[in-house]
Design a protein around this motif. Structure first.
Motif, short mmCIF file in Angstrom:
data_model
loop_
_atom_site.label_atom_id
_atom_site.label_comp_id
_atom_site.label_asym_id
_atom_site.label_seq_id
_atom_site.Cartn_x
_atom_site.Cartn_y
_atom_site.Cartn_z
N ALA A 83 29.41 5.09 30.10
CA ALA A 83 28.33 5.47 29.19
C ALA A 83 28.18 4.48 28.05
O ALA A 83 27.07 4.24 27.56
CB ALA A 83 28.60 6.87 28.63
N LEU A 84 29.29 3.88 27.63
CA LEU A 84 29.25 2.92 26.53
C LEU A 84 28.71 1.56 26.97
O LEU A 84 28.11 0.84 26.16
CB LEU A 84 30.65 2.74 25.95
CG LEU A 84 31.25 3.95 25.22
CD1 LEU A 84 32.72 3.70 24.90
CD2 LEU A 84 30.48 4.23 23.93
N VAL A 85 28.92 1.21 28.24
CA VAL A 85 28.63 -0.15 28.69
C VAL A 85 27.36 -0.25 29.52
O VAL A 85 26.53 -1.15 29.30
CB VAL A 85 29.84 -0.70 29.50
CG1 VAL A 85 29.51 -2.05 30.10
CG2 VAL A 85 31.07 -0.78 28.61
N ALA A 86 27.18 0.65 30.49
CA ALA A 86 26.16 0.50 31.52
C ALA A 86 24.74 0.27 30.98
O ALA A 86 24.03 -0.62 31.47
CB ALA A 86 26.18 1.71 32.46
N PRO A 87 24.27 1.03 29.98
CA PRO A 87 22.87 0.83 29.56
C PRO A 87 22.59 -0.52 28.92
O PRO A 87 21.43 -0.91 28.79
CB PRO A 87 22.65 1.97 28.54
CG PRO A 87 23.71 2.97 28.83
CD PRO A 87 24.88 2.17 29.29
N TRP A 88 23.63 -1.23 28.52
CA TRP A 88 23.42 -2.47 27.75
C TRP A 88 23.94 -3.69 28.48
O TRP A 88 24.18 -4.74 27.87
CB TRP A 88 24.10 -2.34 26.38
CG TRP A 88 23.88 -0.99 25.78
CD1 TRP A 88 24.81 -0.03 25.54
CD2 TRP A 88 22.63 -0.44 25.33
NE1 TRP A 88 24.23 1.08 24.99
CE2 TRP A 88 22.89 0.86 24.84
CE3 TRP A 88 21.32 -0.92 25.31
CZ2 TRP A 88 21.89 1.69 24.34
CZ3 TRP A 88 20.32 -0.11 24.81
CH2 TRP A 88 20.61 1.17 24.33
N LEU A 89 24.14 -3.59 29.81
CA LEU A 89 24.67 -4.72 30.57
C LEU A 89 23.69 -5.89 30.64
O LEU A 89 24.10 -7.01 30.95
CB LEU A 89 25.05 -4.27 31.98
CG LEU A 89 26.39 -3.55 32.10
CD1 LEU A 89 26.61 -3.07 33.52
CD2 LEU A 89 27.54 -4.44 31.65
N VAL A 90 22.44 -5.64 30.40
CA VAL A 90 21.46 -6.73 30.33
C VAL A 90 20.36 -6.31 29.38
O VAL A 90 20.02 -5.13 29.29
CB VAL A 90 20.88 -7.05 31.74
CG1 VAL A 90 20.09 -5.88 32.29
CG2 VAL A 90 20.03 -8.32 31.70
N GLY A 91 19.85 -7.28 28.63
CA GLY A 91 18.77 -7.02 27.69
C GLY A 91 17.61 -7.98 27.92
O GLY A 91 17.79 -9.08 28.46
N ALA A 92 16.43 -7.54 27.51
CA ALA A 92 15.24 -8.38 27.70
C ALA A 92 15.36 -9.70 26.94
O ALA A 92 14.90 -10.74 27.42
CB ALA A 92 14.00 -7.61 27.24
N PHE A 93 16.00 -9.67 25.77
CA PHE A 93 16.15 -10.90 25.00
C PHE A 93 16.98 -11.92 25.76
O PHE A 93 16.66 -13.11 25.78
CB PHE A 93 16.80 -10.58 23.65
CG PHE A 93 17.06 -11.79 22.81
CD1 PHE A 93 16.04 -12.42 22.12
CD2 PHE A 93 18.34 -12.32 22.71
CE1 PHE A 93 16.28 -13.55 21.35
CE2 PHE A 93 18.60 -13.44 21.94
CZ PHE A 93 17.56 -14.06 21.26
N SER A 94 18.05 -11.47 26.41
CA SER A 94 18.89 -12.38 27.18
C SER A 94 18.12 -12.99 28.35
O SER A 94 18.21 -14.20 28.61
CB SER A 94 20.13 -11.63 27.70
OG SER A 94 20.85 -11.05 26.64
N VAL A 95 17.36 -12.15 29.05
CA VAL A 95 16.58 -12.65 30.18
C VAL A 95 15.56 -13.68 29.71
O VAL A 95 15.39 -14.74 30.33
CB VAL A 95 15.88 -11.47 30.89
CG1 VAL A 95 14.95 -11.99 31.99
CG2 VAL A 95 16.90 -10.51 31.48
N PHE A 96 14.87 -13.38 28.63
CA PHE A 96 13.85 -14.30 28.14
C PHE A 96 14.46 -15.61 27.66
O PHE A 96 13.92 -16.69 27.92
CB PHE A 96 13.07 -13.64 27.00
CG PHE A 96 12.03 -14.53 26.39
CD1 PHE A 96 10.88 -14.86 27.08
CD2 PHE A 96 12.21 -15.08 25.13
CE1 PHE A 96 9.91 -15.69 26.53
CE2 PHE A 96 11.26 -15.91 24.57
CZ PHE A 96 10.10 -16.22 25.27
#
Length: 275
Positions: free
Chosen positions: A142-155
């Motif tokens: 619950a602490l990790v899964a939702p934030w494993l990737v972010g739009a800022f990182s992809v961009f």
């Protein structure tokens, strides 16, 4: 324009920057001096600008008041996994958006850019419902899964990969390399500064997280560092000096991390922002 005149013209801007830096340093200074004050002096009114008695024992006392070793371990684990996830998944997605040729790529990129505009807090409710339905509440997932990737990182990765010369990829394709091998052996090593930037920023964001861990955990053994600071708030009041001492201990690791990687982080942001 002569050099003395140029320096004279730049002086107001430099003075303005010095004033801004001083103002930004005031909270940090106040945190540090409160951390080494006895409790009575920390609560004194008017406050003292410098402690009359230095109480460095506050740091040891703060570590005894709560299991900070467990809190730090939880925070390092969640922040580290989140940062690694943003590097791995973000780089793969950014490479696909930068170098892939598939239908709907522009629409997908627009979706990624649109999600950058959405505040993270606005996603808490759907993420919380999803975590509950998956049975992950009160767990490290619950602490990790939702934030494993972010739009800022992809961009950021997408922009970095777009800045690489096309001739490198054409030469690699002529050698018969697959797209995944091309990504791993050619593209990814050339954006190391961007990778470090994504890692550091993701690590710092997760290290400072408070609201999301508060929502999805209830067991004390899953508390992260920012939640652990609430241990100094009791029914009788707040132990301000111990709270500030614990806060200093929680701030030092990210300050050291950013100070040692500052130059590469700044170059990584520029690498991802300019084509």
């Amino acid at each position: 324009m002569s050099e003395p005149r140029a320096r004279l013209r730049a002086m107001p801007a430099h003075l303005g920057l010095i004033v801004v830096c001083v103002l930004l340093m005031v909270p940090l200074y106040w945190m540090v001096i409160t951390a080494v004050k006895p409790l009575q002096e920390a609560l004194a009114s008017p406050p003292t600008l410098w402690p009359h008695h230095l109480a460095f024992s506050n740091f040891a006392e703060a570590l005894r008041q709560a299991p900070f070793a467990r809190y730090i371990a939880n925070t390092v684990l969640t922040a580290g996994l989140t940062a690694i996830g943003n590097v791995v998944i973000g780089s793969l997605a950014g490479y696909a958006l930068a170098r892939g040729r598939f239908r709907g790529r522009g629409a997908l990129l627009g979706f990624v850019l649109a999600s950058v505009m959405v505040p993270g807090e606005a996603t808490f409710i759907p993420n919380y419902v999803t975590i509950r339905n998956l049975g992950w509440y009160d767990s490290y997932l619950a602490l990790v899964a939702p934030w494993l990737v972010g739009a800022f990182s992809v961009f950021l990765y997408r922009q970095a990969f777009r800045s690489l010369p096309e001739s490198l990829f054409e030469a690699a394709r002529l050698d018969g390399r697959s797209e995944l091998r091309l990504f791993r052996a050619v593209a990814f090593p050339l954006v190391r500064a961007t990778s470090l930037t994504v890692f550091v920023l993701s690590f710092v964001w997760t290290w400072n997280a408070f609201l999301w861990p508060l929502l999805v955990t209830s067991r004390p053994e899953l508390r992260v560092l920012q939640l652990g600071l609430t241990a100094f708030q009791t029914e009788g009041g707040v132990y301000v000096n111990l709270l500030m001492a614990a806060t200093v201990l929680s701030v030092v690791p990210v300050l050291v991390l950013f100070a040692t990687t500052q130059r590469l982080v700044i170059s990584g942001i520029g690498e991802g922002a300019l084509k």
